[in-house]
Scaffold this motif. Structure first.
Motif, short mmCIF file in Angstrom:
data_model
loop_
_atom_site.label_atom_id
_atom_site.label_comp_id
_atom_site.label_asym_id
_atom_site.label_seq_id
_atom_site.Cartn_x
_atom_site.Cartn_y
_atom_site.Cartn_z
N LYS A 165 0.85 -1.18 0.00
CA LYS A 165 0.00 0.00 0.00
C LYS A 165 0.89 1.24 0.00
O LYS A 165 1.97 1.22 0.60
CB LYS A 165 -0.88 0.04 1.25
N PRO A 166 0.43 2.33 -0.62
CA PRO A 166 1.23 3.56 -0.60
C PRO A 166 1.60 4.02 0.80
O PRO A 166 2.71 4.50 1.03
CB PRO A 166 0.32 4.59 -1.29
N SER A 167 0.70 3.85 1.76
CA SER A 167 0.97 4.31 3.12
C SER A 167 2.11 3.54 3.80
O SER A 167 2.58 3.95 4.85
CB SER A 167 -0.29 4.19 3.97
N ALA A 168 2.58 2.47 3.19
CA ALA A 168 3.66 1.66 3.76
C ALA A 168 4.92 1.71 2.89
O ALA A 168 5.83 0.90 3.09
CB ALA A 168 3.20 0.22 3.94
N ARG A 169 4.97 2.62 1.93
CA ARG A 169 6.14 2.77 1.06
C ARG A 169 6.73 4.16 1.25
O ARG A 169 6.10 5.15 0.87
CB ARG A 169 5.74 2.59 -0.41
N PHE A 170 7.91 4.21 1.84
CA PHE A 170 8.56 5.49 2.11
C PHE A 170 9.86 5.58 1.33
O PHE A 170 10.52 4.57 1.09
CB PHE A 170 8.82 5.65 3.60
N LEU A 171 10.24 6.78 0.96
CA LEU A 171 11.46 7.04 0.18
C LEU A 171 12.43 7.90 0.97
O LEU A 171 12.01 8.82 1.66
CB LEU A 171 11.11 7.77 -1.11
N THR A 172 13.70 7.61 0.84
CA THR A 172 14.73 8.46 1.40
C THR A 172 15.99 8.32 0.54
O THR A 172 16.17 7.31 -0.12
CB THR A 172 15.04 8.12 2.88
N GLY A 173 16.80 9.36 0.53
CA GLY A 173 18.01 9.28 -0.29
C GLY A 173 19.01 10.34 0.08
O GLY A 173 18.70 11.29 0.80
N HIS A 174 20.19 10.18 -0.43
CA HIS A 174 21.30 11.10 -0.16
C HIS A 174 21.76 11.71 -1.48
O HIS A 174 21.94 11.00 -2.47
CB HIS A 174 22.45 10.33 0.49
N SER A 175 21.92 13.02 -1.51
CA SER A 175 22.47 13.73 -2.66
C SER A 175 21.62 13.45 -3.91
O SER A 175 20.44 13.75 -3.91
CB SER A 175 23.94 13.36 -2.84
N SER A 176 22.20 12.86 -4.94
CA SER A 176 21.41 12.52 -6.13
C SER A 176 20.25 11.60 -5.77
O SER A 176 19.20 11.63 -6.41
CB SER A 176 22.28 11.85 -7.19
N GLY A 177 20.45 10.79 -4.74
CA GLY A 177 19.37 9.92 -4.27
C GLY A 177 18.23 10.70 -3.64
O GLY A 177 17.08 10.30 -3.70
N GLY A 178 18.54 11.84 -3.04
CA GLY A 178 17.49 12.71 -2.50
C GLY A 178 16.65 13.30 -3.62
O GLY A 178 15.42 13.35 -3.55
N TRP A 179 17.32 13.75 -4.68
CA TRP A 179 16.60 14.25 -5.85
C TRP A 179 15.75 13.13 -6.44
O TRP A 179 14.59 13.34 -6.83
CB TRP A 179 17.60 14.75 -6.90
N THR A 180 16.31 11.93 -6.49
CA THR A 180 15.60 10.76 -7.01
C THR A 180 14.29 10.54 -6.25
O THR A 180 13.24 10.35 -6.86
CB THR A 180 16.47 9.50 -6.89
#
Length: 195
Positions: A165-180
Motif C-alpha cells: 500500500k502507498p501508506s507503507a512505502r517510504f522514500l529516502t536518499g542522499h544527494s542525487s538519491g534525494g533528488w531521485t
C-alpha cells in the motif's frame, strides 16, 4: 562505482619527448583484466536481490537487471505472517546498493533497541553506465521509474512480506538519491506514501 570485474587496465607508462607537432598516434596497451571485488556478505537479515526487468530489457534489447540490498528488521523472523512497511533508500552519485553492508549492523541494533522503527529497508541501486539514472523515465535511459513501481517493488513486496500500500512505502536518499526520491514522489504520488 570504482573499478569493476572485467574492466581493462594497464601498468602506468611514461612517455618521453612528446612533440605536439608530431601527429603520429601514441600506442597504449591495456594488459590487465580486473577481477571481481570482494563479495557482498549476505546474512539471515541482509539479502542481495537481482531482478531482470522485462520493461528495461525490452527498451535496451538485452537483459537489464535491477538490484537492491534488503535489510530485514529483527522482528521479521519472529512471526512469518506479519507484513512490514518498507523504506526505499537511494544512494548518491557514485554509490550503490552495496553500501547497505556497511550500515546493516548499526541499523539492526537500533531497531532491536527501539531507536528506529521495525521496517524493511531496501537499498536500491541507481548506478548506471552514465552515472545515476535516478529512476527517471527517460527516452535516453529507459523506463526506470515505471519498472521500479510496476515490476521491482511488487516483486520485493511478495518476496519479503511487505505491505503493498502507498501508506507503507517510504522514500529516502542522499544527494542525487534525494533528488531521485523527490522525483519518484512527484511522478508517482499514488504509489509512495512520502519522501
Amino acid at each position: 562505482n570504482g573499478p569493476g570485474a572485467g574492466d581493462l587496465a594497464s601498468a602506468v607508462v611514461q612517455i618521453a619527448d612528446v612533440d605536439p607537432a608530431n601527429t603520429e598516434p601514441v600506442e597504449l596497451t591495456l594488459t590487465e583484466r580486473r577481477e571481481a571485488r570482494g563479495g557482498f556478505q549476505e546474512s539471515e537479515t541482509l539479502k542481495l536481490v537481482e531482478f531482470e526487468s522485462q520493461m528495461l530489457s525490452a527498451f535496451w534489447g538485452r537483459p537489464v537487471m535491477m538490484r537492491a540490498a534488503v535489510l530485514l528488521p529483527p522482528a521479521f523472523a519472529m512471526d512469518p505472517k506479519t507484513l512490514f512497511p518498507a523504506s526505499y533508500n537511494v544512494h548518491g552519485f557514485g554509490g550503490s546498493h552495496r553500501a547497505a553492508s556497511f550500515r546493516a549492523a548499526s541499523l539492526e541494533k537500533e531497531m532491536a533497541e527501539g531507536k528506529r522503527p521495525n521496517l524493511v529497508r531496501v537499498f536500491l541501486d541507481a548506478s548506471f553506465s552514465t552515472g545515476h539514472h535516478v529512476f527517471a523515465d527517460s527516452v535516453n535511459n529507459g523506463p526506470w521509474g515505471a519498472a521500479l513501481t510496476r515490476e521491482f517493488i511488487p516483486y520485493l513486496e511478495k518476496r519479503f512480506r511487505l505491505v503493498a500500500k502507498p501508506s507503507a512505502r517510504f522514500l529516502t536518499g542522499h544527494s542525487s538519491g534525494g533528488w531521485t526520491t523527490l522525483w519518484l514522489q512527484v511522478a508517482y504520488p499514488d504509489f509512495f506514501g512520502g519522501t
